[in-house]
Scaffold this motif. Structure first.
Motif, PDB file in Angstrom:
ATOM      1  N   MET A 292       0.789  -1.241  -0.083  1.00 13.01           N
ATOM      2  CA  MET A 292       0.109  -0.053  -0.100  1.00 13.01           C
ATOM      3  C   MET A 292       0.875   1.143  -0.088  1.00 13.01           C
ATOM      4  N   PHE A 293       0.580   2.076  -0.984  1.00  9.37           N
ATOM      5  CA  PHE A 293       0.998   3.592  -0.823  1.00  9.37           C
ATOM      6  C   PHE A 293       0.102   4.599  -0.294  1.00  9.37           C
ATOM      7  N   ALA A 294       0.373   5.584   0.695  1.00 12.12           N
ATOM      8  CA  ALA A 294      -0.423   6.572   0.975  1.00 12.12           C
ATOM      9  C   ALA A 294       0.023   7.788   0.235  1.00 12.12           C
ATOM     10  N   ILE A 295      -0.611   8.467  -0.289  1.00 10.31           N
ATOM     11  CA  ILE A 295      -0.250   9.675  -0.882  1.00 10.31           C
ATOM     12  C   ILE A 295      -1.284  10.811  -0.437  1.00 10.31           C
ATOM     13  N   ILE A 296      -0.865  11.726   0.218  1.00  8.73           N
ATOM     14  CA  ILE A 296      -1.627  12.621   0.968  1.00  8.73           C
ATOM     15  C   ILE A 296      -1.208  14.192   0.892  1.00  8.73           C
ATOM     16  N   ASP A 297      -2.216  14.957   0.035  1.00 13.06           N
ATOM     17  CA  ASP A 297      -2.123  16.163  -0.323  1.00 13.06           C
ATOM     18  C   ASP A 297      -1.950  16.964   1.010  1.00 13.06           C
ATOM     19  N   GLY A 298      -1.255  18.298   0.628  1.00 10.19           N
ATOM     20  CA  GLY A 298      -1.024  19.343   1.761  1.00 10.19           C
ATOM     21  C   GLY A 298      -0.594  20.702   1.248  1.00 10.19           C
ATOM     22  N   ARG A 299      -0.538  21.557   2.285  1.00  7.81           N
ATOM     23  CA  ARG A 299      -0.284  23.141   2.023  1.00  7.81           C
ATOM     24  C   ARG A 299      -1.266  23.624   1.045  1.00  7.81           C
ATOM     25  N   GLN A 300      -2.451  23.190   1.175  1.00  7.99           N
ATOM     26  CA  GLN A 300      -3.534  23.677   0.322  1.00  7.99           C
ATOM     27  C   GLN A 300      -4.770  23.935   1.197  1.00  7.99           C
ATOM     28  N   PRO A 301      -4.813  25.115   1.994  1.00  7.85           N
ATOM     29  CA  PRO A 301      -6.132  25.415   2.653  1.00  7.85           C
ATOM     30  C   PRO A 301      -7.231  25.389   2.014  1.00  7.85           C
ATOM     31  N   GLY A 302      -8.436  24.918   2.579  1.00  5.44           N
ATOM     32  CA  GLY A 302      -9.545  24.621   1.858  1.00  5.44           C
ATOM     33  C   GLY A 302      -9.604  23.238   1.203  1.00  5.44           C
ATOM     34  N   TYR A 303      -8.792  22.631   1.046  1.00  4.89           N
ATOM     35  CA  TYR A 303      -8.630  21.493   0.336  1.00  4.89           C
ATOM     36  C   TYR A 303      -8.165  20.365   1.313  1.00  4.89           C
ATOM     37  N   SER A 304      -6.818  20.451   1.480  1.00  5.01           N
ATOM     38  CA  SER A 304      -5.770  19.366   2.415  1.00  5.01           C
ATOM     39  C   SER A 304      -4.768  20.333   2.779  1.00  5.01           C
ATOM     40  N   ILE A 305      -4.541  20.187   4.266  1.00  7.88           N
ATOM     41  CA  ILE A 305      -3.457  20.939   4.731  1.00  7.88           C
ATOM     42  C   ILE A 305      -2.235  20.130   5.014  1.00  7.88           C
ATOM     43  N   GLY A 306      -2.546  18.521   5.207  1.00  2.00           N
ATOM     44  CA  GLY A 306      -1.532  17.625   5.270  1.00  2.00           C
ATOM     45  C   GLY A 306      -1.621  16.766   6.611  1.00  2.00           C
ATOM     46  N   ALA A 307      -0.753  15.821   6.629  1.00  2.00           N
ATOM     47  CA  ALA A 307      -1.020  14.883   7.614  1.00  2.00           C
ATOM     48  C   ALA A 307       0.128  14.567   8.465  1.00  2.00           C
ATOM     49  N   THR A 308       0.061  14.265   9.646  1.00  2.00           N
ATOM     50  CA  THR A 308       1.233  13.829  10.144  1.00  2.00           C
ATOM     51  C   THR A 308       1.526  12.446  10.266  1.00  2.00           C
ATOM     52  N   LEU A 309       2.750  11.913  10.534  1.00  2.00           N
ATOM     53  CA  LEU A 309       2.758  10.417  10.394  1.00  2.00           C
ATOM     54  C   LEU A 309       2.088   9.645  11.341  1.00  2.00           C
ATOM     55  N   TYR A 310       1.634  10.036  12.487  1.00  2.00           N
ATOM     56  CA  TYR A 310       0.666   9.405  13.136  1.00  2.00           C
ATOM     57  C   TYR A 310      -0.460   9.134  12.567  1.00  2.00           C
ATOM     58  N   ASP A 311      -0.907  10.198  11.683  1.00  2.00           N
ATOM     59  CA  ASP A 311      -2.204  10.139  10.842  1.00  2.00           C
ATOM     60  C   ASP A 311      -2.067   9.064   9.815  1.00  2.00           C
ATOM     61  N   ILE A 312      -0.868   8.825   9.267  1.00  2.00           N
ATOM     62  CA  ILE A 312      -0.556   7.717   8.098  1.00  2.00           C
ATOM     63  C   ILE A 312      -0.563   6.526   9.002  1.00  2.00           C
ATOM     64  N   GLN A 313       0.024   6.307  10.042  1.00  2.00           N
ATOM     65  CA  GLN A 313       0.226   5.226  10.742  1.00  2.00           C
ATOM     66  C   GLN A 313      -1.416   4.665  11.143  1.00  2.00           C
ATOM     67  N   ASN A 314      -2.243   5.470  11.485  1.00  2.00           N
ATOM     68  CA  ASN A 314      -3.554   5.094  11.717  1.00  2.00           C
ATOM     69  C   ASN A 314      -4.309   4.556  10.633  1.00  2.00           C
ATOM     70  N   VAL A 315      -4.206   5.153   9.281  1.00  2.00           N
ATOM     71  CA  VAL A 315      -4.811   4.766   8.172  1.00  2.00           C
ATOM     72  C   VAL A 315      -4.177   3.455   7.724  1.00  2.00           C
ATOM     73  N   PHE A 316      -2.940   3.070   7.770  1.00  2.00           N
ATOM     74  CA  PHE A 316      -2.392   1.865   7.364  1.00  2.00           C
ATOM     75  C   PHE A 316      -2.950   0.866   8.423  1.00  2.00           C
ATOM     76  N   LEU A 317      -2.794   1.225   9.659  1.00  2.00           N
ATOM     77  CA  LEU A 317      -3.190  -0.011  10.564  1.00  2.00           C
ATOM     78  C   LEU A 317      -4.787  -0.141  10.379  1.00  2.00           C
ATOM     79  N   GLU A 318      -5.584   0.761   9.998  1.00  2.00           N
ATOM     80  CA  GLU A 318      -6.813   0.344   9.766  1.00  2.00           C
ATOM     81  C   GLU A 318      -7.008  -0.552   8.479  1.00  2.00           C
TER      82      GLU A 318
END
Length: 386
Positions: A292-318
């Motif tokens: 699995m590859f997680a590709i997270i957008d960021g630095r775009q207020p109103g759309y996606s600011i970004g994620a922490t590695l803790y966020d990605i960890q939770n997505v992967f574990l789920e």
């Protein structure tokens, strides 16, 4: 009579003028009052915010989160205004120490990659027919502050590390996918990037493709943080030397950190240790070998600011990850499928030129990936020259 009439008209005009002048005085007075009230509220809000930002636990956590976010950008020095230069240097050192600690966690090899995606033995043929999984699947994912995509690859042996086709500068992932006939691709390892405007040609650490070392900026016994895949399709993460990787039968590898899931357990304990909020690209493997590859957008207020590695960890574990590691992110983060960019890269210059990419092939054995650095003097590569 004429005198009285003449004197009465100016008095009436004066009264009318006086009446007209009163509203304008009231209006200007109201604006002045509003201005001072606004100034007072702004001042009070600024005082309250300053006290919260610097003197409370939640404010301090937010400050460090902002500093962590800046660490992974071209504006790292701005973090000193938030937590001081000494604290910033200490924070960076603590992260690398933690990454080294993560790499020391023993892998119990829980992943079981099927020996073949198309079993031909009589025993396998006797089993009830199971529909073959699609090689590639893409699904949207999102969290509180982020949006992105999860790319799932059913056969890890269909993945290769690709490199640029020409000497002197990196190559866009869209170009690599099209040139090499890949199904999909994402950005991979780190690279030397002066002022975050580098040409993307000089990797950091090690690059392996097809079981061969394409690039190595250290000695054969110098350990690097590695994200790779071995000959059996097993995802390899941790700190290894080039000699160790060759003995382990590693086929594809780049340098980046940290690994953050081992044996199905997340190593990052909370958001505060999640290395700030940013666009992310990370890689994981499930127990059945699926990548699995997680590709997270960021630095775009109103759309996606970004994620922490803790966020990605939770997505992967789920999604059942057993192993996971971070890849290069920020403005390099990109997902390409069917020759088109799927996500929204954050770079103001558009898709970046990169030295490495993870590409998915229907037939990886026929991928014409050549070592572009072979025969080059690495000390003479200018990563800032286009």
């Amino acid at each position: 009579m004429s005198v009285q009439l003449q004197t009465s008209r100016p008095n009436a005009s004066a009264k009318v003028a006086a009446k007209k002048s009163k509203p304008s005085r009231k209006k200007s007075s109201s604006w002045i009052t509003l201005f001072f009230y606004t100034l007072l509220v702004t001042f009070l809000f600024g005082m309250i915010f300053t006290v919260w930002f610097y003197l409370t636990e939640s404010g301090t956590n937010f400050r460090y989160m902002m500093a962590d976010t800046l660490i992974s950008t071209q504006h790292r020095h701005w973090g000193a205004y938030l937590i001081g230069q000494n604290e910033l240097d200490k924070r960076v050192e603590q992260y690398w120490k933690r990454f080294d600690d993560y790499s020391d966690v023993k892998d119990n090899h829980l992943v079981q990659v099927p020996s073949s995606s198309n079993p031909s033995s009589s025993a396998a043929a006797a089993k009830p027919h199971v529909p073959e999984k699609p090689l590639v699947q893409i699904e949207p994912i999102e969290g509180k502050n982020f949006k992105g995509y999860l790319l799932t690859v059913s056969d890890p042996k269909k993945i290769r590390i690709a490199v640029p086709g020409k000497v002197g500068k990196g190559e866009k992932v869209t170009s690599m996918v099209q040139r090499l006939g890949a199904v999909a691709g994402v950005n991979a390892g780190g690279f030397v990037d002066p002022e975050w405007m580098g040409n993307g040609f000089q990797p950091t650490g090690i690059v392996m493709s097809g079981g061969k070392i394409f690039y190595n900026d250290g000695g054969m016994n110098t350990a690097n943080h590695v994200v790779g895949i071995d000959k059996d399709g097993l995802m390899i993460t941790g700190k290894y030397s080039p000699n160790e990787l060759l003995k382990m039968g590693v086929q594809e590898a780049v340098t980046f950190a940290p690994r953050f899931i081992v044996n199905g357990q997340g190593l990052i304990k909370n958001q505060a240790d999640g290395w700030g909020i940013a666009p992310r690209t990370s890689m994981a493997q499930k127990q059945d070998g699926t990548i699995m590859f997680a590709i997270i957008d960021g630095r775009q207020p109103g759309y996606s600011i970004g994620a922490t590695l803790y966020d990605i960890q939770n997505v992967f574990l789920e999604h059942g990850a057993v192993t996971a590691a971070n890849l290069d992110g920020g403005s390099s983060t990109v997902l390409v499928h069917n020759n088109k960019i799927v996500n929204k890269p954050s770079s103001e210059y558009g898709e970046r030129y990169l030295p490495t990419a993870w590409l998915v092939f229907e037939d990886p054995a026929n991928a014409a990936i050549k070592n572009i650095w072979e025969g080059l003097d690495k000390s003479k590569i200018d990563p800032s020259k286009w």
